[in-house]
Design an enzyme around this catalytic site. Structure first.
Site, PDB file in Angstrom:
ATOM      1  CG  ASP A   9     -62.867 -95.044 -66.039  1.00 34.38           C
ATOM      2  OD1 ASP A   9     -63.280 -93.998 -66.572  1.00 34.38           O
ATOM      3  OD2 ASP A   9     -61.704 -95.153 -65.614  1.00 34.38           O
ATOM      4  CE1 TYR A  41     -62.992 -95.054 -73.679  1.00 40.92           C
ATOM      5  CE2 TYR A  41     -64.661 -94.350 -72.111  1.00 40.92           C
ATOM      6  CZ  TYR A  41     -64.126 -95.332 -72.932  1.00 40.92           C
ATOM      7  OH  TYR A  41     -64.735 -96.551 -73.004  1.00 40.92           O
ATOM      8  CB  CYS A  72     -65.856 -92.574 -67.315  1.00 36.68           C
ATOM      9  SG  CYS A  72     -64.826 -91.688 -68.492  1.00 36.68           S
ATOM     10  CG  ASN A  73     -65.869 -87.027 -64.086  1.00 36.72           C
ATOM     11  OD1 ASN A  73     -66.633 -86.323 -63.457  1.00 36.72           O
ATOM     12  ND2 ASN A  73     -65.052 -87.866 -63.483  1.00 36.72           N
ATOM     13  CB  THR A  74     -64.238 -88.415 -70.391  1.00 38.84           C
ATOM     14  OG1 THR A  74     -63.240 -87.915 -69.512  1.00 38.84           O
ATOM     15  CG2 THR A  74     -63.974 -87.938 -71.796  1.00 38.84           C
ATOM     16  CB  CYS A 190     -60.526 -87.243 -64.227  1.00 36.39           C
ATOM     17  SG  CYS A 190     -59.899 -88.790 -64.938  1.00 36.39           S
ATOM     18  CB  THR A 191     -63.373 -91.801 -62.097  1.00 37.04           C
ATOM     19  OG1 THR A 191     -63.080 -92.266 -63.428  1.00 37.04           O
ATOM     20  CG2 THR A 191     -64.778 -91.236 -62.056  1.00 37.04           C
ATOM     21  CG  HIS A 192     -57.977 -92.519 -64.334  1.00 36.58           C
ATOM     22  ND1 HIS A 192     -59.098 -92.594 -65.113  1.00 36.58           N
ATOM     23  CD2 HIS A 192     -57.174 -93.548 -64.723  1.00 36.58           C
ATOM     24  CE1 HIS A 192     -58.997 -93.624 -65.941  1.00 36.58           C
ATOM     25  NE2 HIS A 192     -57.834 -94.229 -65.721  1.00 36.58           N
TER      26      HIS A 192
END
Ligand code: DGL
Length: 287
Positions: A9, A41, A72-74, A190-192
């Site tokens: 990520d 990102y 990571c989606n981005t 978003c994985t955050h």
């Protein structure tokens, strides 16, 4: 056959996916790379994210991973197609905002989506959205600065920026609740963001469903590993936990500040042993 899974990520967000992966594949070995030295990102160009994804991929291959999870989606939106084309023999699993699972929860058919600006602007996300808009109304919210605030909280324990940004962005999306016309389901795209569950819950109340897709990604990873016959089951027999010959089941690397990743992993990964071999180390990428 080592059954080694690489996970990366832009920072600590992918730990939310790693949690699910460790639950699904408890005896597998993982390498986690937080590219914190080149984050966030979500507010950078696709070219930057693509170049970083390629660099991390090379690092992972040099460590002989047998599957890669882009946590990571981005980065998934910007790079997964190219990486799959470049490395057709490696199972590469990505993450996308959980719009489809959200449909199963929503009664009001009004669904909020919090994600990075890049994810929401990507062709991949737009195609996903277009395929589902006949089934519900999606309220999209780019959340500039939120992933970064979550990164910072791992070193300072100060959550005031996270709280303020969550309040600002949920307010901008409109009314939440279970009445007709209200948003009853919120996708954490978003994985955050799963690490902001607490303030979001407080703001939105217990009735709003928060949806992320760690468990689905973990199941998909198990499936891919099985298809590629490097499933954990075969490898578990060799790598019994507690065996003295076993390497660390998790290696943590950061291109930024390793202590920050260490703190986050210690806080958010359940049952992470407090042994030196589970300490995060600095990764210098040359490209
Ligand atoms: N965690 C990442 C995602 O899922 C990106 C956060 C960032 O670096 O902006 O989109």
């Amino acid at each position: 056959m080592t059954g080694l899974v690489g996970v990366f990520d832009s920072g600590i967000g992918g730990l939310s996916i790693l949690q699910a992966l460790r639950a699904e594949l408890p005896q597998s070995r993982f390498i986690y790379i937080a590219d914190s030295g080149h984050a966030p990102y979500g507010e950078r160009s696709d070219a930057h994210v693509m170049a970083r994804s390629r660099t991390i991929m090379c690092e992972m291959l040099s460590r002989q991973v047998q599957a890669l999870v882009i946590a990571c989606n981005t980065a998934t939106a910007a790079a997964i197609e190219q990486l799959r084309a470049d490395y057709p023999d490696l199972p590469i699993i990505g993450v996308e905002p959980a719009l489809k699972p959200a449909l199963a929860f929503s009664q009001t058919r009004r669904i909020g989506v919090m994600a990075t600006r890049s994810t929401l602007a990507s062709a991949k996300f737009k195609a996903l959205l277009a395929s589902l808009t006949s089934q519900a109304e999606f309220v999209l919210q780019p959340c500039d600065g939120l992933a970064d605030a979550i990164e910072r909280s791992a070193s300072s324990n100060d959550t005031s920026d996270i709280n303020a940004l969550c309040a600002k962005y949920t307010q901008a999306m409109g009314s939440f609740g279970t009445q007709s016309g209200q948003i009853d389901t919120l996708v954490l795209g978003c994985t955050h963001y799963p690490f902001a569950t607490e303030p979001l819950r407080e703001l939105l109340g217990p009735q709003v469903q928060l949806v992320s897709n760690g468990p689905a990604v973990a199941r998909q990873t198990r499936l891919k590993l099985t298809e590629n016959s490097c499933a954990a089951t075969a490898h578990d027999k060799v790598l019994g936990a507690g065996s003295p010959a076993v390497e660390a089941l998790l290696n943590l690397f950061s291109t930024g500040e390793p202590q920050l990743l260490q703190n986050a992993a210690q806080r958010w990964l359940l049952r992470l042993p407090a042994e030196p071999r589970y300490r995060a180390t600095q990764l210098a990428t040359t490209r």
